[in-house]
Design an enzyme around this catalytic site. Structure first.
Site, short mmCIF file in Angstrom:
data_model
loop_
_atom_site.label_atom_id
_atom_site.label_comp_id
_atom_site.label_asym_id
_atom_site.label_seq_id
_atom_site.Cartn_x
_atom_site.Cartn_y
_atom_site.Cartn_z
CD GLU A 198 -5.32 -3.17 -4.43
OE1 GLU A 198 -5.57 -2.62 -3.34
OE2 GLU A 198 -4.30 -3.88 -4.61
CB SER B 252 -0.97 -0.05 1.19
OG SER B 252 -1.94 0.96 1.10
CG HIS C 16 -5.84 -1.78 -0.08
ND1 HIS C 16 -4.90 -1.60 -1.07
CD2 HIS C 16 -5.35 -1.16 1.02
CE1 HIS C 16 -3.89 -0.90 -0.58
NE2 HIS C 16 -4.13 -0.64 0.69
#
Length: 550
Positions: A360, A234, A470
Site C-alpha cells: 500500500e 481507497s 495501492h
C-alpha cells in the site's frame, strides 16, 4: 519512476477502454421519477442512466454548506452522459530530474481534466441496471464510492456495466449506482470556523445524501432499497467505513452491508487539527480581513478559490498521506477519532468485507525520495505524521520497522526495489500506518461481533519499485476478475461466498491466526493465509496512532 508513470497511464486507459458514453436509441429505456421522465441508453443487455442530479448544485451561497435534496423532478431529461466531476485538485507528481515535467503535467492534469471535466455543479449519480428490468423487481443494489485521496476522482472512470453484466452471467443480477461527492477543500474544509458552522465533512455528507436518494428512487429502476451495499476503494473505502461509524453506528436504513478495498477507519483527530490549511485558503483568496471568513470563501470567485486549493499540499507532495483535506472529527458526522469510535463500539453491526494490497505504501513513498538516512526519516515522521509523539515512541517505531531493505515494501522482494536506502522502509511504515494496521484493528475489534471477511491482494508483485501497489486490486474488479464475483455474491447474500461453494472463512480475532483470502499471481490465484504478518509492528503502530491521531 518513468515506468510507474507509464503504468498509471496504462491503468487509466484500461479503465476507459470500451467505455464511450452511450447515445440514446429509438428504444431508449426510460424511468419515471416524481413527475420527470429520464431517458437513458442501452446496449441490449445493460441500461444506463448517467448524470442524474441527486442534490441542488452546491454553488453560490450553497458552497461550503450541507447538501440540499433535489426538488421533485419534472419534464423529460436525457441522461446518457456523465455529469461533471467535482472540482479536482491539481496533481504534482514527485518526478526526478531528467523527466520532462511539462509533458507529464500536461498528461496528468490537462488531459485528465478534458476526460473528466469538473464543475462546482457536480452532485450527480449514475445507475446501471439489467435491460428489461421493471419497477418493483427489487434487485439488490451496490453503491460505489470512488477513491482519489479525497482530492480527485469521479465515477466516470469506472464502468458499472462491467459489474452488472457479470452479475447477470452469474445468475445474481444487481443494480450498480455510482455517486459524485465534493473532494479537496470543497468537500473536506477543516478549521474551527467550519466546526462552529456545522459544515464539516461535506464530501461524506454528499455521499449520505446520495444514499438517501437511492432509498427514495431506486425502486423505480427495479432495485430494493432494503438491500443496499456500500462499496469503495481507497478514499471511497475509508468513506464506507466512516458511514459505518456515523450516528453512533445507526445506518438510518441506508445500507445493509459494506465492502472496503484499501480503506478502514483512519487515525485522524479533530477538525481543528487542519486549521493551518483553512487559514492558508483564507489568505490565498484574500479573505483574511473579512469579519466572516467562511462566508467570504463562499463568495470568492471559483477561479480564485480553485487556485488557492491547487496551491495546497497534495497527495504527492512531500507530506504525502498526511493529507490537507480529509475526513476529521467534526462533532457532527464524526464525533471523535474514528479509531477511538471503533474501540467505543460506535459501529453499524452490518456484515462487511475489508482488505488491502500488499504494498500500500510504495506509491506514496515516491514523495519522500530525499529521505535517505534514519535521522532524516525520524524528522520526516515527526514533522508530518507524528508531531505529538515522543522521541522514544518514534525510536521504537523505527526499531519495529528496521533499517533492512529485505524487510521493506515491496515486501518479499529481497534487496530489489530499493530506490533509496530508506525507500522500502518508508513505504512499509506508510502502508501500515494508513492502511494495513487500521484494517487489522477494525477487524480485531469487530470480527466476532458481526460477520466480517478480510483479504490481501499480492497480485502484480513484479511491478518494479511498486509491487502490489495501492489500487492495483481495481484491475481485479473492473475487468470482471474474481474479486468482482465476490463483490456480487456479497451484495446478494451478505457473504462473499454466496452459493458458489468457495471457502472464504470469516475473520475470527479470537483465533491465534485469523484468516485472509489472499489473491496471488501465477497458477494458484487464491489461497487462505494468516493475518499475523508484522504483528508486533502493526500492534505498535495502532497504539501510536490511537494516542497521536493526525
Amino acid at each position: 519512476m518513468r515506468f510507474s508513470a507509464t503504468v498509471a497511464l496504462a491503468v487509466t486507459k484500461a479503465l476507459y477502454i470500451g467505455f464511450a458514453l452511450a447515445a440514446p436509441t429509438a428504444n431508449a429505456p426510460t424511468v419515471t421519477l416524481d413527475q420527470g421522465t429520464f431517458q437513458g441508453a442501452t446496449d441490449g443487455t445493460i441500461n444506463s442512466f448517467l448524470g442524474i442530479p441527486f442534490a441542488k448544485p452546491p454553488v453560490g451561497d450553497l458552497r461550503f454548506r450541507l447538501p440540499v435534496a433535489n426538488d421533485p423532478y419534472n419534464g423529460t431529461q436525457t441522461v446518457t452522459s456523465f455529469g461533471a466531476a467535482c472540482p479536482q485538485q491539481s496533481i504534482n507528481l514527485p518526478l526526478p530530474d531528467g523527466i520532462v515535467t511539462d509533458a507529464i503535467d500536461f498528461i496528468v492534469n490537462d488531459v485528465y481534466n478534458i476526460i473528466t471535466p469538473s464543475s462546482e455543479d457536480c452532485l450527480n449519480l449514475n445507475v446501471w441496471v439489467p435491460a428489461g428490468l421493471k419497477a418493483g423487481t427489487k434487485l439488490p443494489v451496490v453503491a460505489w464510492i470512488f477513491g482519489g485521496g479525497f482530492e480527485i476522482g469521479a465515477p466516470n472512470i469506472y464502468d458499472g456495466g462491467v459489474v452488472v453484466s457479470r452479475s447477470i452471467a452469474l445468475g445474481e443480477p444487481i443494480i450498480y449506482v455510482s455517486m459524485n461527492y465534493r473532494v479537496s477543500a470543497f468537500g473536506f474544509l477543516p478549521g474551527q470556523q467550519v466546526k462552529d458552522a456545522g459544515v464539516g465533512n461535506l464530501g461524506l455528507q454528499d455521499q449520505r445524501q446520495a444514499l438517501r436518494w437511492i432509498q427514495k428512487y431506486i425502486g423505480a429502476f427495479g432495485g430494493d432499497p432494503t438491500k443496499v451495499t456500500i462499496w469503495g476503494e481507497s478514499a471511497g473505502a475509508i468513506s464506507v467505513s466512516l458511514h459505518m461509524l456515523a450516528n453512533g453506528g445507526n445506518t438510518e436504513g441506508l445500507f445493509r452491508g459494506a465492502f472496503m478495498e484499501s480503506g478502514s477507519p483512519i487515525p485522524v483527530g479533530d477538525i481543528t487539527n487542519g486549521q493551518k490549511y483553512y487559514d492558508a485558503l483564507v489568505s490565498g483568496t484574500g479573505c483574511s480581513g473579512a469579519s466572516d471568513t467562511l462566508q467570504c470563501l463562499r463568495q470568492v470567485s471559483y477561479t480564485k478559490l480553485k487556485a488557492a486549493v491547487d496551491a495546497s499540499p497534495g497527495i504527492f507532495s512531500p507530506q504525502s498521506l498526511s493529507l490537507a483535506w480529509l475526513p476529521r472529527a467534526d462533532g457532527n458526522f464524526l464525533t471523535a477519532n474514528p479509531q477511538a469510535m471503533v474501540s467505543q463500539g460506535s459501529v453499524a453491526t452490518v456484515p462487511f468485507v475489508t482488505g488491502d494490497c500488499d504494498d500500500e505504501g510504495t506509491l506514496f513513498a515516491l514523495s519522500s525520495l530525499n529521505v535517505t538516512n534514519q535521522a532524516a526519516l525520524k524528522t520526516y515522521l515527526k514533522t508530518f505524521f507524528l508531531p505529538t509523539a515522543t522521541d522514544a515512541d518514534v525510536n521504537k517505531l523505527l526499531s519495529v520497522y528496521p533499517d533492512d531493505i529485505t524487510q521493506g515494501s515491496p515486501f518479499d522482494t529481497g534487496i530489489l526495489n530499493a530506490l533509496t536506502p530508506e525507500f522500502k522502509r518508508v513505504a512499509a511504515i506508510l502502508g501500515d500506518l494508513v492502511f494495513q494496521a487500521p484494517r487489522r484493528y477494525f477487524l480485531q475489534q469487530r470480527g466476532g461481533k458481526q460477520n466480517a471477511w478480510a483479504f490481501l491482494s499480492k497480485r502484480l508483485k513484479l511491478i518494479p519499485f511498486l509491487g502490489s501497489l495501492h489500487a492495483s486490486d481495481l484491475l481485479n474488479v473492473y475487468t470482471a476478475g474474481d474479486l468482482t464475483d465476490y463483490v456480487i455474491h456479497f451484495v446478494n447474500y451478505l457473504d462473499p461466498n454466496g452459493n458458489s461453494g468457495s471457502s472464504w472463512p470469516k475473520y475470527d480475532p479470537s483465533s491465534s491466526s485469523p484468516k485472509l483470502m489472499t489473491f496471488l499471481d501465477g497458477l494458484i490465484p487464491r489461497t487462505i493465509s494468516a493475518d499475523t504478518y508484522r504483528k508486533d509492528a502493526m500492534d505498535f503502530v495502532t497504539t501510536l496512532s490511537l494516542s497521536n491521531p493526525m
